[in-house]
Design an enzyme around this catalytic site. Structure first.
Site, PDB file in Angstrom:
ATOM      1  N   TYR A  45       7.483  28.208  23.748  1.00 17.38           N
ATOM      2  CA  TYR A  45       6.360  27.610  24.099  1.00 17.38           C
ATOM      3  C   TYR A  45       7.532  27.157  25.707  1.00 17.38           C
ATOM      4  CZ  TYR A  45       1.612  27.731  23.527  1.00 17.38           C
ATOM      5  OH  TYR A  45       0.043  28.514  23.770  1.00 17.38           O
ATOM      6  N   GLU A  47       4.793  25.034  28.818  1.00 20.98           N
ATOM      7  CA  GLU A  47       3.981  24.806  30.272  1.00 20.98           C
ATOM      8  C   GLU A  47       4.717  23.958  31.629  1.00 20.98           C
ATOM      9  OE1 GLU A  47       0.712  23.121  27.987  1.00 20.98           O
ATOM     10  OE2 GLU A  47      -0.186  25.247  27.406  1.00 20.98           O
ATOM     11  N   ASP A 191      -2.764  41.045  49.125  1.00 26.24           N
ATOM     12  CA  ASP A 191      -2.426  41.877  47.068  1.00 26.24           C
ATOM     13  C   ASP A 191      -1.591  42.971  47.900  1.00 26.24           C
ATOM     14  OD1 ASP A 191      -2.661  42.572  44.975  1.00 26.24           O
ATOM     15  OD2 ASP A 191      -4.329  42.311  44.716  1.00 26.24           O
ATOM     16  N   THR A 217       1.519  42.350  41.929  1.00 26.29           N
ATOM     17  CA  THR A 217       2.286  42.656  40.005  1.00 26.29           C
ATOM     18  C   THR A 217       3.641  42.966  40.671  1.00 26.29           C
ATOM     19  OG1 THR A 217       0.921  44.788  40.151  1.00 26.29           O
ATOM     20  CG2 THR A 217      -0.448  43.536  39.668  1.00 26.29           C
ATOM     21  N   LYS A 220       4.214  48.280  39.236  1.00 28.29           N
ATOM     22  CA  LYS A 220       3.259  49.667  39.695  1.00 28.29           C
ATOM     23  C   LYS A 220       5.074  49.712  40.005  1.00 28.29           C
ATOM     24  CE  LYS A 220      -1.147  48.209  40.030  1.00 28.29           C
ATOM     25  NZ  LYS A 220      -1.540  47.097  39.627  1.00 28.29           N
ATOM     26  N   ARG A 226       4.697  44.135  32.731  1.00 28.99           N
ATOM     27  CA  ARG A 226       2.992  43.646  33.375  1.00 28.99           C
ATOM     28  C   ARG A 226       2.983  42.257  33.855  1.00 28.99           C
ATOM     29  NH1 ARG A 226       0.565  48.249  32.455  1.00 28.99           N
ATOM     30  NH2 ARG A 226      -1.263  47.684  33.685  1.00 28.99           N
TER      31      ARG A 226
HETATM   32  N1  DSN Z   1      -4.401  47.764  39.939  1.00 25.21           N
HETATM   33  C1  DSN Z   1      -5.032  48.616  39.307  1.00 25.21           C
HETATM   34  C2  DSN Z   1      -5.047  50.148  39.171  1.00 25.21           C
HETATM   35  O1  DSN Z   1      -4.345  50.223  40.126  1.00 25.21           O
HETATM   36  O2  DSN Z   1      -4.561  50.834  38.423  1.00 25.21           O
HETATM   37  C3  DSN Z   1      -5.858  47.829  37.826  1.00 25.21           C
HETATM   38  O3  DSN Z   1      -6.798  46.586  38.110  1.00 25.21           O
END
Ligand code: DSN
Length: 420
Positions: A45, A47, A191, A217, A220, A226
């Site tokens: 933990y 925080e 984003d 993110t 990808k 993730r």
């Molecule tokens: N970001 C999405 C996708 O492209 O699959 C899922 O939230």
């Protein structure tokens, strides 16, 4: 005790090994990233932030988090980063909590044109807590309509404009976005969850010098675990200055506070360690070659599908993905996703711009090449994949043919080992 869960994980490993993975948002992490993600750091933990935790025993996870932040800043040329968001959605939630108030107007890319749920969809927090408005693509060429964007921004006076998508195959003009944001006094969020890897390697425009805040993110095109990240570039002062008194220090502490305790509890330190490992991989010259290859693969695959008579939204791609418009073949996205699934080719159905089908049916499928490029596929392999896809789709009602193609796909994938 042998838990059934481990048998199921083994089955999933086989599925991943044997099939052709074309979901644009998925990828295969390195064994090093996997090792960090599955490490003892899951027990801790922490925080708070490095050196400012609410728990003891954080000296080693502090080191990990500092390294993760430094690496991602280096990767994108950012001044500041928070690597704690559990996902891209959490990163966007934190930015909105930090930058705008409930009821404020936001302006995002229409979900049905390729936008993301967290950019103002009515079924998402972003569309429930804030007042969503949208820009989209032009009907004639399916490219972002910057005239419409300006018009909507002038009319609706959004407090936050979001540049970014989960299904757009072209690059973004962040300079134009910034001019519009400045004109209406909006904060500009980019984003970059999808094209982040191509941005980090200089293959696409970098929003960092033009946008007030950038989210992404990490799983990808960055090939990490993730998760999500929030970054701030050099130009952090205006119009954030209205709220943050032109101080990066103040702005970053508001963003930090919006992640924890604003929207999250304890950070996932095993995931942050895995992010750090992935960011180090992304800083290597080989990662640029990987991104060049995945883009070439996407462009070749899109062109081959055009040759076979399929429509491609906007006619091609500048990045790692594209959408096939199936209407020229009399098919829909749901049928195509199911058909390709039977042949062990995984895709997701997706609306095409101005779609007349519902989101559960759709007229398109989204195709991405990051995962297959991680497996080692090159241009010549795209010819084989295009042939598999076309044969399967043209035989969607012939179970025996689909079974035969599935066997061929499994044989083909043996040449690209995964986690041996
Ligand atoms: N970001 C999405 C996708 O492209 O699959 C899922 O939230």
């Amino acid at each position: 005790m042998q838990d059934i869960i481990f048998d199921i994980i083994e089955k999933e490993l086989h599925r991943q090994r044997e099939g052709i993975e074309l979901i644009a948002s998925e990828n295969f992490v390195s064994e090093a990233v996997m090792r960090a993600a599955g490490s003892c750091l899951t027990n801790k933990y922490a925080e708070g932030l490095p050196s400012k935790r609410y728990y003891g025993g954080c000296e080693f996870v502090d080191e990990v988090e500092v390294i993760a932040r430094d690496r991602v800043k280096q990767l994108f040329g950012a001044e500041w980063a928070n690597v704690q968001p559990h996902s891209g959605a959490q990163a966007n939630a934190a930015v909105m909590l930090a930058c705008i108030k409930p009821g404020d107007t936001i302006l995002g890319f229409d979900l049905s044109h390729g936008g993301h749920l967290t950019h103002g969809s009515a079924v998402n927090f972003s569309g429930k807590i804030y007042r969503p408005t949208f820009y989209g693509v032009r009907k004639d060429n399916n490219l972002v309509d910057y005239d419409q964007l300006r018009e909507v921004a002038r009319r609706e006076k959004p407090k936050l404009i979001i540049a970014g998508a989960s299904n757009y195959s072209r690059d973004w003009d962040y300079v134009a976005f910034r001019q519009i944001a400045d004109e209406v006094g909006a904060i500009l969020l980019a984003d970059i969850s999808h094209p982040a890897g191509l941005i980090a390697t200089g293959l696409l425009n970098n929003p960092m010098p033009h946008c007030h805040v950038v989210t992404s993110t990490t799983h990808k095109t960055l090939r990490g675990p993730r998760g999500g990240v929030i970054m701030v570039g050099k130009d952090h002062e205006n119009p954030m200055g209205l709220k943050f008194k032109d101080k990066l220090r103040k702005m970053s502490s508001v963003l930090d506070g919006a992640v924890f305790p604003g929207t999250q509890g304890g950070p996932l330190m095993h995931t942050i360690a895995a992010k750090a490992v992935a960011f180090a991989e992304d800083l290597q010259p080989e990662f640029k070659s990987y991104c060049e290859q995945l883009r070439t693969n996407a462009q070749v695959l899109a062109a081959l599908m055009v040759e076979k008579g399929y429509g491609i939204v906007s006619g091609g791609t500048d990045n790692h993905l594209f959408s096939i418009d199936l209407r020229s073949k009399g098919l829909n996205g749901k049928l195509a996703e199911e058909t390709l699934g039977k042949a062990e080719i995984t895709v997701n159905k997706n609306m095409v711009p101005y779609d007349t089908e519902s989101p559960m049916i759709t007229s398109g499928i989204r195709i991405g090449t990051p995962a297959m490029t991680s497996r080692g596929c090159k241009e010549s392999d795209m010819h084989i994949i295009a042939d598999f896809m076309d044969r399967a789709l043209m035989n969607h009602d012939k179970e025996e043919v689909l079974k035969g193609i599935k066997g061929e796909v499994q044989e083909f994938m043996k040449a690209f080992p995964l986690y041996q």
